[in-house]
Structures are given as structure tokens and as C-alpha cells.
Motif scaffolding. Sequence first.
Motif, PDB file in Angstrom:
ATOM      1  N   MET A 148      47.039 -49.839  20.869  1.00 44.05           N
ATOM      2  CA  MET A 148      47.224 -51.277  21.063  1.00 44.05           C
ATOM      3  C   MET A 148      45.896 -51.975  21.355  1.00 44.05           C
ATOM      4  N   VAL A 149      45.014 -51.281  22.075  1.00 43.24           N
ATOM      5  CA  VAL A 149      43.681 -51.839  22.351  1.00 43.24           C
ATOM      6  C   VAL A 149      42.916 -52.034  21.045  1.00 43.24           C
ATOM      7  N   TYR A 150      42.947 -51.006  20.186  1.00 46.35           N
ATOM      8  CA  TYR A 150      42.237 -51.093  18.918  1.00 46.35           C
ATOM      9  C   TYR A 150      42.829 -52.170  18.004  1.00 46.35           C
ATOM     10  N   LEU A 151      44.143 -52.385  18.116  1.00 45.26           N
ATOM     11  CA  LEU A 151      44.805 -53.354  17.242  1.00 45.26           C
ATOM     12  C   LEU A 151      44.829 -54.758  17.838  1.00 45.26           C
ATOM     13  N   ALA A 152      44.437 -54.904  19.110  1.00 48.53           N
ATOM     14  CA  ALA A 152      44.467 -56.216  19.769  1.00 48.53           C
ATOM     15  C   ALA A 152      43.639 -57.284  19.042  1.00 48.53           C
ATOM     16  N   PRO A 153      42.475 -56.942  18.459  1.00 44.14           N
ATOM     17  CA  PRO A 153      41.694 -57.984  17.762  1.00 44.14           C
ATOM     18  C   PRO A 153      42.234 -58.392  16.394  1.00 44.14           C
ATOM     19  N   VAL A 154      43.349 -57.810  15.962  1.00 37.23           N
ATOM     20  CA  VAL A 154      43.882 -58.142  14.636  1.00 37.23           C
ATOM     21  C   VAL A 154      44.096 -59.652  14.455  1.00 37.23           C
ATOM     22  N   PRO A 155      44.714 -60.374  15.434  1.00 38.50           N
ATOM     23  CA  PRO A 155      44.856 -61.834  15.272  1.00 38.50           C
ATOM     24  C   PRO A 155      43.519 -62.544  15.097  1.00 38.50           C
ATOM     25  N   THR A 156      42.487 -62.036  15.788  1.00 42.12           N
ATOM     26  CA  THR A 156      41.153 -62.628  15.650  1.00 42.12           C
ATOM     27  C   THR A 156      40.651 -62.504  14.218  1.00 42.12           C
ATOM     28  N   PHE A 157      40.835 -61.331  13.615  1.00 38.83           N
ATOM     29  CA  PHE A 157      40.321 -61.130  12.257  1.00 38.83           C
ATOM     30  C   PHE A 157      41.220 -61.761  11.206  1.00 38.83           C
ATOM     31  N   ILE A 158      42.478 -61.967  11.529  1.00 42.79           N
ATOM     32  CA  ILE A 158      43.331 -62.766  10.637  1.00 42.79           C
ATOM     33  C   ILE A 158      42.823 -64.203  10.618  1.00 42.79           C
ATOM     34  N   ARG A 159      42.451 -64.698  11.789  1.00 44.58           N
ATOM     35  CA  ARG A 159      41.887 -66.051  11.890  1.00 44.58           C
ATOM     36  C   ARG A 159      40.574 -66.145  11.111  1.00 44.58           C
ATOM     37  N   ILE A 160      39.712 -65.130  11.254  1.00 49.28           N
ATOM     38  CA  ILE A 160      38.443 -65.112  10.517  1.00 49.28           C
ATOM     39  C   ILE A 160      38.704 -65.106   9.011  1.00 49.28           C
ATOM     40  N   PHE A 161      39.679 -64.328   8.584  1.00 52.51           N
ATOM     41  CA  PHE A 161      40.005 -64.230   7.154  1.00 52.51           C
ATOM     42  C   PHE A 161      40.515 -65.565   6.624  1.00 52.51           C
ATOM     43  N   LYS A 162      41.368 -66.233   7.390  1.00 53.13           N
ATOM     44  CA  LYS A 162      41.932 -67.505   6.943  1.00 53.13           C
ATOM     45  C   LYS A 162      40.887 -68.610   6.898  1.00 53.13           C
ATOM     46  N   LYS A 163      40.007 -68.643   7.918  1.00 55.34           N
ATOM     47  CA  LYS A 163      38.984 -69.693   7.984  1.00 55.34           C
ATOM     48  C   LYS A 163      37.719 -69.343   7.202  1.00 55.34           C
ATOM     49  N   LYS A 164      37.643 -68.102   6.728  1.00 59.11           N
ATOM     50  CA  LYS A 164      36.460 -67.644   5.983  1.00 59.11           C
ATOM     51  C   LYS A 164      35.188 -67.828   6.807  1.00 59.11           C
ATOM     52  N   ILE A 212      34.883 -56.626   7.737  1.00 58.93           N
ATOM     53  CA  ILE A 212      35.392 -58.001   7.602  1.00 58.93           C
ATOM     54  C   ILE A 212      34.407 -58.987   8.215  1.00 58.93           C
ATOM     55  N   TYR A 213      33.845 -58.626   9.366  1.00 59.83           N
ATOM     56  CA  TYR A 213      32.886 -59.510  10.035  1.00 59.83           C
ATOM     57  C   TYR A 213      31.666 -59.759   9.147  1.00 59.83           C
ATOM     58  N   ILE A 214      31.153 -58.700   8.546  1.00 54.88           N
ATOM     59  CA  ILE A 214      29.964 -58.829   7.697  1.00 54.88           C
ATOM     60  C   ILE A 214      30.245 -59.727   6.491  1.00 54.88           C
ATOM     61  N   VAL A 215      31.440 -59.619   5.938  1.00 52.87           N
ATOM     62  CA  VAL A 215      31.790 -60.413   4.755  1.00 52.87           C
ATOM     63  C   VAL A 215      31.793 -61.909   5.080  1.00 52.87           C
ATOM     64  N   TYR A 216      32.344 -62.290   6.241  1.00 47.22           N
ATOM     65  CA  TYR A 216      32.557 -63.709   6.541  1.00 47.22           C
ATOM     66  C   TYR A 216      31.551 -64.296   7.539  1.00 47.22           C
TER      67      TYR A 216
END
Length: 273
Positions: free
Chosen positions: A9-25, A75-79
Motif C-alpha cells: 500500500m505504501v508503494y501504491l500510495a503515490p498512484v493518484p499523484t502519477f495519475i494526476r501527472i499523466f492527466k496534466k502532462k 513517468i516522472y522523466i517523461v512529463y
Amino acid sequence: MTGNIISTMVYLAPVPTFIRIFKKKSTEDFQSLPYLMALFSSMLWLYYAMLKKDTILLVTINSFGCIVETTYIAIYIVYAARESRVSTIKLLISMNMGLFSLILLLAHFLVSGSVRVKVLGWLCVAFSVCVFAAPLNILKQVIRTKSVEFMPFTLSFFLTLSAVMWFAYGLLLKDLCIALPNILGFILGLLQMLLYGIYRNAQKVEEKKKLPGQNLKSIVILGAVGGPEVYPVDAKPDVNGGAEEHDQTEEAKEDEKTMEASQDKLQSNECAV
């Protein structure tokens, strides 16, 4: 097993953050350092667990951690913006590839047997402390801006819970290398949740105190004598605002027509004389 579930759950906790990054590019103000440190720590713990016996739980959770953190960093490097992307790649190469390879070589050739396990164990402790300390720059940002937008609560919560579980696991195995860093993790996790509670409420109060700004727009009024005059008029959101502006414009046009008619009349009188 419970510790593995919570660590997942700790490792998956940032998933909403990276969904936000993906949506906002865009990575916005999110930072890559915590994920780089988490990946490095997972790699070290995985190597430590492979050298030590009866640590299947450490092997499985840190293997999962390496995969997840690598995905986050990709994902971070891409956006990310150019500057953030370059710094992230430099850290990834120097720390997660260069430094880790150096540790493997030194541990393999300079020490052996039980000594190697102990050395790697204390190295894991040191870098686990760095992982827990990595969010401190986020805490500074929260205190400075009084905003918790870039400090996800779920990550802080599961980090604290995971620290408790792995501390208990370390005590059961009588392994101080596992137990000790989780004491710091528990303290920092509580601190993050405390700051979240304080500044989340403060942010709400600030938003309530703020009044909507008064937008001004310039209306040109043609004067009867001289040049045009500019008056700032409050921009009102209601429908009457547009009607009032229309009326003012119509009046200005009528005034202009009256002035032109007067000038024509004067010219005709002069011609008659």
C-alpha cells in the motif's frame, strides 16, 4: 505477511499523484528525489535479503518496490520540465546505477560471509534513514506555503503504518538493521500527518477569508468637449452588467451624432452668411 501488504500500500500510495501527472502532462511541483531514494533502498534491501536466510518477505516486497519505483521514475522523466528531467536522470545514473554497482563490487571483493551481511545491513539502515528523511524538503515546502497540495496524506499514513509493522518484524527476527530505521520512519510519518492536519485546516480558513477579486475593465466614454475619457467600471458577473455597458455605449453614440449634427448646422449657417 501483514507488513508486506501494508508496504504494498505504501508503494501504491503515490498512484493518484502519477495519475494526476499523466492527466496534466506535467509534474508540477512534485519532486523525484523520494522515488529515487526509495528505489535505491529497495535495491539494497533486496541484495541484503538474498544474502541472508529466511527473508522471503523482504525479497518479495523489495522486488515489487523496485518495479513500482522504476515505473514512477519513468513517468516522472517523461512529463517533467527539462531542468527536472535532466537532474532526475543524473541522479538515477549516479546513485541508482553507479553507487549501487560500487557497493556491490566492494561488498563482493572486500568482505565475505557474515561480515558482508552485517556491512550491507548497516548500509541498508543508513539509506533507509535517507529514504525517510527525503520528504523533509516537502515538509519545508508545506510550512512555507501553508499548503498540503503536494504532500499526499495516504503516503504519510501508510508509511507510518508500515514502519510499525516492519519494526515489529525486525524485533521478532532480532535484526536491528530492520528494526532501527523504522523508528525514524514512524516519527517522520507522524510528523507528516500532523502537518497535514494543521495546514489542511489552515488552507481552508485562508480560502474562506479570501474575497473574490474585483476585475476592472475600462469603458471609453466620448465627452461632449475635448477627447475621450476612460473610466474603470467593476466587471459584474450578472446579466445586467452587459445591459448597462450596452446602454452606456448607445448613449455615447447618440452624443457623437448630436455633436456631428451641430457642426453641420454651424457650417451651413456660415455658408448662408
